[in-house]
Design an enzyme around this catalytic site. Sequence first.
Site, PDB file in Angstrom:
ATOM      1  N   CYS A  79       0.799  -1.238   0.000  1.00  0.00           N
ATOM      2  CA  CYS A  79       0.000   0.000   0.000  1.00  0.00           C
ATOM      3  C   CYS A  79       0.825   1.279   0.000  1.00  0.00           C
ATOM      4  CB  CYS A  79      -1.022   0.004   1.140  1.00  0.00           C
ATOM      5  SG  CYS A  79      -0.297   0.031   2.784  1.00  0.00           S
ATOM      6  N   CYS A  84      -3.441  -2.674  -0.789  1.00  0.00           N
ATOM      7  CA  CYS A  84      -2.385  -3.561  -0.303  1.00  0.00           C
ATOM      8  C   CYS A  84      -2.027  -4.670  -1.294  1.00  0.00           C
ATOM      9  CB  CYS A  84      -2.784  -4.149   1.038  1.00  0.00           C
ATOM     10  SG  CYS A  84      -3.116  -2.878   2.285  1.00  0.00           S
ATOM     11  N   LYS A 103      -5.663  -9.052  11.384  1.00  0.00           N
ATOM     12  CA  LYS A 103      -5.598  -7.604  11.188  1.00  0.00           C
ATOM     13  C   LYS A 103      -6.983  -7.120  10.760  1.00  0.00           C
ATOM     14  CE  LYS A 103      -3.426  -3.989   8.468  1.00  0.00           C
ATOM     15  NZ  LYS A 103      -2.312  -3.621   7.576  1.00  0.00           N
ATOM     16  N   ARG A 143      -2.158   6.286   8.016  1.00  0.00           N
ATOM     17  CA  ARG A 143      -2.305   6.477   6.562  1.00  0.00           C
ATOM     18  C   ARG A 143      -1.886   7.878   6.170  1.00  0.00           C
ATOM     19  NH1 ARG A 143      -7.842   2.920   5.876  1.00  0.00           N
ATOM     20  NH2 ARG A 143      -6.864   0.995   6.618  1.00  0.00           N
ATOM     21  N   ARG A 177     -10.621  -1.036   2.778  1.00  0.00           N
ATOM     22  CA  ARG A 177      -9.904  -2.307   2.830  1.00  0.00           C
ATOM     23  C   ARG A 177     -10.760  -3.452   3.366  1.00  0.00           C
ATOM     24  NH1 ARG A 177      -5.240   0.194   1.642  1.00  0.00           N
ATOM     25  NH2 ARG A 177      -4.039   1.436   3.124  1.00  0.00           N
ATOM     26  N   GLU A 228      -7.713 -17.487  11.084  1.00  0.00           N
ATOM     27  CA  GLU A 228      -6.610 -16.790  10.401  1.00  0.00           C
ATOM     28  C   GLU A 228      -5.266 -17.167  11.027  1.00  0.00           C
ATOM     29  OE1 GLU A 228      -6.169 -14.912   7.858  1.00  0.00           O
ATOM     30  OE2 GLU A 228      -8.037 -13.899   7.329  1.00  0.00           O
ATOM     31  N   LYS A 261      -4.109  -7.044  15.613  1.00  0.00           N
ATOM     32  CA  LYS A 261      -4.005  -5.614  15.360  1.00  0.00           C
ATOM     33  C   LYS A 261      -5.363  -5.055  14.971  1.00  0.00           C
ATOM     34  CE  LYS A 261      -2.063  -2.490  12.027  1.00  0.00           C
ATOM     35  NZ  LYS A 261      -1.440  -2.339  10.748  1.00  0.00           N
ATOM     36  N   SER A 309      -1.598   3.457  15.415  1.00  0.00           N
ATOM     37  CA  SER A 309      -1.454   4.918  15.370  1.00  0.00           C
ATOM     38  C   SER A 309      -2.607   5.641  16.056  1.00  0.00           C
ATOM     39  CB  SER A 309      -1.332   5.369  13.911  1.00  0.00           C
ATOM     40  OG  SER A 309      -2.450   4.931  13.150  1.00  0.00           O
TER      41      SER A 309
HETATM   42  C1  PBG Z   1       0.032  -1.477   5.895  1.00  0.00           C
HETATM   43  C2  PBG Z   1      -0.122  -1.194   7.333  1.00  0.00           C
HETATM   44  C3  PBG Z   1      -1.036  -0.359   7.990  1.00  0.00           C
HETATM   45  C4  PBG Z   1      -0.671  -0.330   9.327  1.00  0.00           C
HETATM   46  C5  PBG Z   1       0.421  -1.178   9.468  1.00  0.00           C
HETATM   47  N1  PBG Z   1       0.734  -1.718   8.218  1.00  0.00           N
HETATM   48  C6  PBG Z   1      -2.135   0.474   7.455  1.00  0.00           C
HETATM   49  C7  PBG Z   1      -3.339  -0.126   6.874  1.00  0.00           C
HETATM   50  O1  PBG Z   1      -3.544  -1.340   6.841  1.00  0.00           O
HETATM   51  O2  PBG Z   1      -4.144   0.664   6.357  1.00  0.00           O
HETATM   52  C8  PBG Z   1      -1.318   0.478  10.414  1.00  0.00           C
HETATM   53  C9  PBG Z   1      -0.451   0.818  11.574  1.00  0.00           C
HETATM   54  C10 PBG Z   1      -0.976   1.878  12.477  1.00  0.00           C
HETATM   55  O3  PBG Z   1      -2.101   2.386  12.343  1.00  0.00           O
HETATM   56  O4  PBG Z   1      -0.210   2.255  13.387  1.00  0.00           O
HETATM   57  N2  PBG Z   1      -0.936  -2.265   5.322  1.00  0.00           N
END
Ligand code: PBG
Length: 328
Positions: free
Chosen positions: A122, A130, A195, A205, A217, A233, A248, A274
């Site tokens: 991504c 992705c 995830k 992002r 997504r 998973e 996550k 984040s």
């Molecule tokens: C990439 C990815 C993401 C995050 C980690 N790897 C973003 C997403 O899936 O949109 C998010 C990490 C975070 O928010 O700290 N695919």
Amino acid sequence: MPFPTTRPRRLRATPALRALVAETSLRREDLIYPLFIDARLRRPEEIPSMPGQYRWPIDAVADEAARAREGGVGAVLLFGLPEWKDATGSSSWLEDGVVQQAIAHIKRASPGTLVITDVCLCEYTEHGHCGVLEGDKVANDATLDLLARQALSHARAGADIVAPSDMMDGRVGAIRAALDVAGHGDTPILSYAAKYSSAFYGPFRDAAGSAPAFGDRRSYQMDPRNAREALREVEEDLAEGADMVMVKPALAYLDVIRRVRERVDAPLVAYNVSGEYSMVKAAAAAGLLDEPSTVREILLGVKRAGADAIITYHAPDMARWLAEGRWF
Ligand code: PBG
């Protein structure tokens, strides 16, 4: 009989007693520090949506990793912002790509640092999805070979662990096979196994410039309504050869962390993402919460749920607070 017979407060009377009976511990060794590397930068740039976090130029990221290690955080997770993007994310497997160069710099400046790389398209695709597109769909099988190429190029550059975060089916197996054939049979895979499609990725992002140009997504990341599916998973990724698995985000998914912990014995990592970081920073900046104690309680909660290690933007701060002995 005098009342009360049992007095739980007896064991809470002093710091030494509380430490003796503590069931959960938070150690600097439990923390993994995510870093953003931007190939186009000459000096670090603070990320507006994530106060206290930066996009690092390739050489400067090595200093930050070395500082983190001196502070007791010995593991980093790398995200790359490349010089250019295309439809297939081909700047992600260049020998001199942004992450590949950063690995070399970090290994030179701080040889003991454990370098984990995020494997995903991504940040490298113009459309921000992705995987590669077929029409307006993200194509699963056509993406696998590209992820494997990226993971292999990270391993060749010296990554200690590769961590696929794309949520394509079968990617762990594809990456394992590619690594093994190329002589990297000893490189472990940390799979972002469960995830979720989450609003808590919003600040990331912004930071990584990886918001999808259209749609969302939800056709590949997990539905927040599901927990049993997370167990499937995880089991599938382990069967394909994952060495460690991840849940996550962390906070809204503590039940999932607990259930995965009870189901499998593989090392379990949780990602304190984040949005979880930025919420605390915003509340602390507004004077609503005490930052160190709030962060400690959050990270303890994630460990108590069953995580062995935590990926968190708070890692260097938390390590410092722990070293200062704030909570003994
Ligand atoms: C990439 C990815 C993401 C995050 C980690 N790897 C973003 C997403 O899936 O949109 C998010 C990490 C975070 O928010 O700290 N695919």
